[in-house]
Every structure is written in C-alpha cells, then in structure tokens.
Scaffold this active site. Structure first.
Site, PDB file in Angstrom:
ATOM      1  N   ASP A  76       0.916  -1.150   0.054  1.00  0.00           N
ATOM      2  CA  ASP A  76      -0.032   0.055   0.137  1.00  0.00           C
ATOM      3  C   ASP A  76       0.816   1.335  -0.003  1.00  0.00           C
ATOM      4  O   ASP A  76       2.032   1.244   0.591  1.00  0.00           O
ATOM      5  CB  ASP A  76      -0.854  -0.041   1.212  1.00  0.00           C
ATOM      6  CG  ASP A  76      -0.352   0.188   2.644  1.00  0.00           C
ATOM      7  OD1 ASP A  76       0.728  -0.758   2.559  1.00  0.00           O
ATOM      8  OD2 ASP A  76      -0.763   0.739   3.402  1.00  0.00           O
ATOM      9  N   ASP A 107       9.111   3.983  -1.405  1.00  0.00           N
ATOM     10  CA  ASP A 107       8.098   3.737  -0.047  1.00  0.00           C
ATOM     11  C   ASP A 107       6.998   2.796  -0.592  1.00  0.00           C
ATOM     12  O   ASP A 107       5.824   3.311  -0.363  1.00  0.00           O
ATOM     13  CB  ASP A 107       7.885   4.720   1.067  1.00  0.00           C
ATOM     14  CG  ASP A 107       7.380   4.016   2.237  1.00  0.00           C
ATOM     15  OD1 ASP A 107       7.796   3.007   2.655  1.00  0.00           O
ATOM     16  OD2 ASP A 107       6.806   5.124   2.806  1.00  0.00           O
ATOM     17  N   GLU A 141      -0.149  -0.877   5.802  1.00  0.00           N
ATOM     18  CA  GLU A 141       1.255  -0.305   6.583  1.00  0.00           C
ATOM     19  C   GLU A 141       0.891   1.287   6.799  1.00  0.00           C
ATOM     20  O   GLU A 141       1.260   1.850   7.831  1.00  0.00           O
ATOM     21  CB  GLU A 141       2.596  -0.536   6.050  1.00  0.00           C
ATOM     22  CG  GLU A 141       3.805  -0.477   7.209  1.00  0.00           C
ATOM     23  CD  GLU A 141       4.318   1.076   7.058  1.00  0.00           C
ATOM     24  OE1 GLU A 141       4.979   1.269   7.972  1.00  0.00           O
ATOM     25  OE2 GLU A 141       4.019   1.744   6.140  1.00  0.00           O
ATOM     26  N   GLU A 142       0.478   1.768   5.858  1.00  0.00           N
ATOM     27  CA  GLU A 142       0.310   3.120   5.594  1.00  0.00           C
ATOM     28  C   GLU A 142      -0.679   3.740   6.285  1.00  0.00           C
ATOM     29  O   GLU A 142      -1.160   4.910   6.644  1.00  0.00           O
ATOM     30  CB  GLU A 142       0.400   3.771   4.257  1.00  0.00           C
ATOM     31  CG  GLU A 142       1.833   3.577   3.500  1.00  0.00           C
ATOM     32  CD  GLU A 142       2.866   4.288   3.902  1.00  0.00           C
ATOM     33  OE1 GLU A 142       2.745   5.016   4.878  1.00  0.00           O
ATOM     34  OE2 GLU A 142       4.120   4.153   3.414  1.00  0.00           O
ATOM     35  N   HIS A 356       6.302   9.627   0.375  1.00  0.00           N
ATOM     36  CA  HIS A 356       5.174  10.582   0.614  1.00  0.00           C
ATOM     37  C   HIS A 356       5.053  11.708  -0.129  1.00  0.00           C
ATOM     38  O   HIS A 356       4.090  12.504  -0.053  1.00  0.00           O
ATOM     39  CB  HIS A 356       4.876  10.473   2.090  1.00  0.00           C
ATOM     40  CG  HIS A 356       4.540   9.209   2.909  1.00  0.00           C
ATOM     41  ND1 HIS A 356       4.240   9.183   4.140  1.00  0.00           N
ATOM     42  CD2 HIS A 356       5.100   7.965   2.498  1.00  0.00           C
ATOM     43  CE1 HIS A 356       4.326   7.948   4.553  1.00  0.00           C
ATOM     44  NE2 HIS A 356       4.922   7.343   3.596  1.00  0.00           N
TER      45      HIS A 356
END
Length: 383
Positions: A76, A107, A141-142, A356
């Site tokens: 994700d 990421d 996870e995010e 991000h």
C-alpha cells in the site's frame, strides 16, 4: 531494463492506496510460486477497509526449515495528493534524468521488487540452500495498521512459525544507498490531556479558573524534563506537544477547559508505565484537575549488531564500498510487530528523501545494487 527495474515499474503501476493492494501481491505470489514457494493470501478487516496480506515460504533443501530469513514490507501507498502538482502520473512509472518516478517508488515498491528478484537469483544459484526464505507482505502499513502485519504475526505465532531474521524494506538510506540501516525503532506513546477550569466572564476572573494559565507552568515543566538519557542505540526520550485547544471563540470568555495532544518517542530506557506515572505526577503536584487518555502506538525494539546486521553491513560494503551506520531514528514501522516474534529485525532500503512527497522517486542506478545487497545477505545467512 533489469528484471528488478521492470518489476518495480509493474508494481508502481498498480493503484494501491491503503488499504488497496491493486494486484501487487498477486504479481509477487506468482513469481515466488514459480520458485517453489508455498503462498497464502489472507484477507482481514471490516467491509469497506479490507486488507490483503501475503505469506510465502520456501524451506531448505533438507525439508528442515533451518535458519529462517523473512523479507517484510507493504504494497500500500499513501494518497497521491494533487495530481496537477506531479510532473507525471503517479501510477505511470516514468524515468527522467536518472530517476524512476511514481507513488511508492521509494516507499516501498522498489524494495519489494528487489526482494523478489534477489530471491530468484539466490534460489537459482543455490537450489539446495540450507535455510528458509519467507515473505510477509501487507496492504495496511500506511493506514491504521490494525489488519496487516500485526494480524499476520499473531497468525504465525499461533502456527508456531519460527523466524530468525527479518529484513524490512523501508527506505532508510539518507544521502547514498547503504549509508543507514535501522536496527530498531523508538516507542510511541500518545496522550490527550484535558485540564479543567471554570468558565466565566473575562471581566470577572475571580469567578473563574483559567486552564490556560494553569497549564503554563505545567507545560514548562514537561518540556524541560529529562525523561532519560538514551543509550548507545537510542536518542533520549522526547516529549512533544502537537496540539493545544481552548476557548469558545469569543474573546470575553474564560475557557472551561483546555485540551493538549502530546507524544513521547521513547527509548528502551523508559517504559510506557514509567512515562505515564511521571507525567501524571507533575500534574498532581501542580494541583491540576485533569483527565487523560493514553494510546501506546508501539513499544521500542532493538536488534544489536548481531548476525543479521553484520551480514547486511557486509553486503552493503561489498556492493557499495560504504560503511553503514546503525540507527533507530525516525517514526514507527511494522518492525514493532515483527520484533515480538523475531529476535533480529532490521530495516534497509533506498533513499528516503522523497517518500510520501509529490514526485516520489528512486535513483535508477540504485535499483540493481539494492537487489544485490539483499541477495548477498541471503547468501551469508541461509545458503
């Protein structure tokens, strides 16, 4: 184009904003199945926020698991932000000026691709490897992280699955690929503090009790307190206020209460219970009428400079010539869950500078070396 770069691009093209996986894990599972991995897909979470998790393992040639090295990560990604601010579509992998752009490039889809290709090369070269290789991949996870790695770790523990080593593909490098490994993370303890006063007309302060005034010396005490001095792996525990709110919006009303949001990032020198007790003692000593709620986001964990960290450092040195730094800086990660069932957990991946961000990217020339580092780590620990 290298196999690792090609797979990275395929993963970036999957629209996998939390909790969506976007087909990433199916791509990974098929590659691992072709190598002889046993794979399982586990869906968890409520309707409307279902999380996809992948578990895969290939045991050693003897049938005995031997040492087990697990690659862990997440498919994700965070939302893109305003599309018009991107120089190219975030889910259309694009190479410009030596960089690969796309949401998740840093990421952590490059790490995932490098994991897979490293495993492919290792199994081809060492078909009779003595140890086992495992993968734990989540799409949560995010986000809240309630139905991803934490659920899978509980499941693995219930099934008696032993893990000796875990490499998480978080982007940890700072200036050059390989200059930093995370061998632990600080704990995170958050609180919401309500200081109670008495609301009144501001012209008659003797009829009220202003919680803003009451809070000032308390805040000063809290921000100047030395909670601990850290240790060789951890910075001292830090206390930070993130939000303060009081008042009705009118300029002639003494507020009846004040709310403070705060957070501890704490080392292994302090426990959550100790921090709670010490903070509440400051409030009680000051005679404050208060309520407080606590949320433990994660406990600190540390992996010393043992077999896993040593193997990864050797692999980085061999591939890049860099002597890497061990660090526990940064935020929390899924390592906080894995560390409960695995003795040695480290994080290592590409540069973190654009994670991000708009125009997230990785250096194209880092993609193959990253894969080589993961493969050389396998060669040292499970060949």
């Amino acid at each position: 184009m290298s196999a690792t770069l090609e797979l990275t691009e395929a993963l970036i093209a999957c629209r996998s904003v939390t909790p969506a996986d976007g087909g990433c894990q199916e791509l990974i599972a098929k590659r691992l199945q072709a190598l002889g991995f046993h794979t399982e897909s586990v869906v968890s979470g409520p309707d409307g926020f279902q999380v996809t998790n992948l578990w895969a393992i290939k045991k050693g040639a003897s049938g005995d698991q031997g040492k087990v090295l697990m690659f862990a990560g997440h498919t994700d990604v965070v939302p893109t932000g305003p599309l018009e601010k991107w120089d190219s579509d975030p889910f259309t992998p694009t190479i410009r000026d030596g960089y690969l752009f796309g949401r998740g490039a840093a990421d952590m889809k490059t790490s995932l691709a490098a994991f897979v290709v490293a495993a492919e090369e290792f199994v081809t070269t060492h078909p009779n490897h003595s140890g086992s290789i495992a993968f734990l991949i989540t799409s949560d996870e995010e986000g809240p992280a309630h139905d991803g790695t934490v659920v899978m770790c509980e499941r693995l523990q219930k099934h008696g699955q032993r893990l000796d080593y875990c490499v998480i593909g978080e982007p940890t490098s700072v200036d050059r690929l390989g200059d930093m490994i995370k061998n632990g993370r600080r704990g995170s303890l958050s609180g919401k503090l309500t200081i109670k006063g008495i609301q009144a007309h501001i012209a008659y302060p003797h009829l009220g009790r202003n919680p803003i005034h009451l809070s000032a010396p308390v805040i000063q005490k809290l921000v100047t307190t030395e909670w601990d001095t850290g240790n060789r792996y951890f910075q001292p525990t830090s206390f930070q206020i993130s939000n303060i709110h009081a008042g009705t919006g009118a300029n002639n009303v003494i507020p009846g209460e004040l709310t403070i949001d705060f957070n501890f990032r704490f080392s292994t020198e302090s426990t959550p219970e100790q921090l709670q007790h010490r903070l509440e003692a400051v409030l009680k000593t000051a005679g404050i009428d208060f309520e407080i709620s606590w949320v433990l986001g994660g406990s600190p964990f540390i992996t010393g400079d043992g077999d896993l960290a040593g193997a990864l450092r050797n692999a980085i040195q061999a591939e890049t010539g860099i002597t890497t730094e061990l660090s526990t800086t940064g935020g929390t990660s899924d390592g906080r869950f894995i560390a409960k069932i695995c003795n040695e957990v480290v994080e290592f991946g590409p540069l973190n500078a654009t994670s991000h961000k708009i125009n997230e990217c990785v250096i194209v020339d880092d993609v193959v070396p990253l894969k080589n580092i993961y493969r050389k780590t396998l060669e040292q620990l499970v060949a």
